[in-house]
Design a protein around this motif. Structure first.
Motif, mmCIF file in Angstrom:
data_model
loop_
_atom_site.group_PDB
_atom_site.id
_atom_site.type_symbol
_atom_site.label_atom_id
_atom_site.label_comp_id
_atom_site.label_asym_id
_atom_site.label_seq_id
_atom_site.Cartn_x
_atom_site.Cartn_y
_atom_site.Cartn_z
ATOM 1 N N GLY A 148 -6.738 -2.853 1.234
ATOM 2 C CA GLY A 148 -7.021 -1.584 0.567
ATOM 3 C C GLY A 148 -6.562 -0.394 1.395
ATOM 4 O O GLY A 148 -5.969 0.554 0.875
ATOM 5 N N LEU A 149 -6.822 -0.453 2.694
ATOM 6 C CA LEU A 149 -6.382 0.630 3.575
ATOM 7 C C LEU A 149 -4.860 0.720 3.586
ATOM 8 O O LEU A 149 -4.299 1.815 3.499
ATOM 9 C CB LEU A 149 -6.920 0.426 4.988
ATOM 10 N N ALA A 150 -4.202 -0.415 3.666
ATOM 11 C CA ALA A 150 -2.733 -0.425 3.663
ATOM 12 C C ALA A 150 -2.197 0.209 2.379
ATOM 13 O O ALA A 150 -1.269 1.019 2.416
ATOM 14 C CB ALA A 150 -2.208 -1.851 3.811
ATOM 15 N N LYS A 151 -2.802 -0.153 1.260
ATOM 16 C CA LYS A 151 -2.355 0.410 -0.026
ATOM 17 C C LYS A 151 -2.551 1.932 -0.060
ATOM 18 O O LYS A 151 -1.651 2.671 -0.458
ATOM 19 C CB LYS A 151 -3.124 -0.246 -1.177
ATOM 20 N N LEU A 152 -3.708 2.393 0.384
ATOM 21 C CA LEU A 152 -3.977 3.831 0.386
ATOM 22 C C LEU A 152 -3.081 4.580 1.364
ATOM 23 O O LEU A 152 -2.650 5.703 1.089
ATOM 24 C CB LEU A 152 -5.459 4.095 0.691
ATOM 25 N N MET A 153 -2.774 3.949 2.509
ATOM 26 C CA MET A 153 -1.912 4.602 3.509
ATOM 27 C C MET A 153 -0.476 4.743 3.026
ATOM 28 O O MET A 153 0.272 5.559 3.554
ATOM 29 C CB MET A 153 -1.941 3.835 4.829
ATOM 30 N N CYS B 77 1.079 -3.561 8.720
ATOM 31 C CA CYS B 77 2.191 -3.107 9.579
ATOM 32 C C CYS B 77 3.118 -2.186 8.800
ATOM 33 O O CYS B 77 3.590 -1.180 9.336
ATOM 34 C CB CYS B 77 2.966 -4.307 10.136
ATOM 35 N N GLN B 78 3.357 -2.534 7.560
ATOM 36 C CA GLN B 78 4.182 -1.688 6.692
ATOM 37 C C GLN B 78 3.550 -0.299 6.583
ATOM 38 O O GLN B 78 4.235 0.718 6.699
ATOM 39 C CB GLN B 78 4.274 -2.359 5.321
ATOM 40 N N ALA B 79 2.237 -0.253 6.388
ATOM 41 C CA ALA B 79 1.540 1.032 6.276
ATOM 42 C C ALA B 79 1.560 1.791 7.600
ATOM 43 O O ALA B 79 1.818 3.005 7.625
ATOM 44 C CB ALA B 79 0.103 0.804 5.812
ATOM 45 N N LEU B 80 1.308 1.096 8.702
ATOM 46 C CA LEU B 80 1.273 1.757 10.014
ATOM 47 C C LEU B 80 2.635 2.322 10.406
ATOM 48 O O LEU B 80 2.707 3.341 11.092
ATOM 49 C CB LEU B 80 0.796 0.776 11.091
ATOM 50 N N MET B 81 3.705 1.667 9.976
ATOM 51 C CA MET B 81 5.045 2.110 10.343
ATOM 52 C C MET B 81 5.677 2.988 9.261
ATOM 53 O O MET B 81 6.796 3.452 9.418
ATOM 54 C CB MET B 81 5.937 0.898 10.617
#
Length: 188
Positions: free
Chosen positions: A20-25, A105-109
């Motif tokens: 969920g966090l990755a999607k929102l990011m 990782c996709q979201a963080l980068m």
């Protein structure tokens, strides 16, 4: 250090929250994401979130530290890599950690990611790799540092492209591509 095995339900909840966090990011900056929004995204109670994390920043910090520990473990498993032969295993394991954690990782980068995390990761890999280069080619230290910097940023670009495009390239194929271009740059 041996990681404690988490209960299956805890892992499931934490994985839901990470997804969920990755999607929102991918849509907005971490400062704009609320606990309420995240728990609604993954359909869990706020109280469940607070059993795991104190806030969104604590969650992000915990995730980043877990990822860094995974990368540190890869490095610890390959303290004296023969750059001519065994580097493929080292690079493949780095890509395996990225694949296993693809969404976050996709979201963080990504555009709304955490560049501080990217810099920490770059620094960790650079420190290990430069030390290996120096030990195996002490006569070329100055040249290797430039070549390594070139290779590192090229690899980060490859990783971002691979993660962003949900590429069909396997971990093994990406490691081979990365090694092909980095060894060519280091040889020049």
């Amino acid at each position: 250090m041996v990681k404690e095995k988490k209960d299956r339900r805890i892992r499931k909840t934490e994985n839901q929250l990470r997804a969920g966090l990755a999607k929102l990011m991918k849509e907005k900056n971490i400062r704009e994401i609320t606990v309420k929004e995240l728990v609604e995204e993954v359909d869990i109670n706020r109280s469940t979130f607070y059993l795991h994390y104190t806030d969104i920043y604590n969650m992000m910090s915990t995730i980043e530290e877990e990822l860094m520990e995974d990368f540190r473990q890869v490095i610890a498993d390959h303290p004296e890599v023969d750059l001519e032969c065994e580097n493929a295993a080292y690079v493949k394991e780095i890509f395996s950690v990225l694949e296993k954690n693809r969404e976050i990782c996709q979201a963080l980068m990504g555009e709304h990611g955490d560049m501080a995390f990217v810099y920490r990761l770059e620094g960790l890999i650079a420190e290990h790799s430069v030390r290996l280069f120096k030990s195996q080619h002490p006569e070329m230290v100055d040249e290797l540092q430039y070549a390594y910097t070139f290779c590192l940023f090229g690899c980060i670009g490859m990783i971002k492209k691979w993660l962003d495009e949900d590429s069909d390239q396997t971990v093994e194929e990406m490691a081979a591509i990365c090694l092909l271009y980095t060894s060519d740059a280091a040889d020049d």
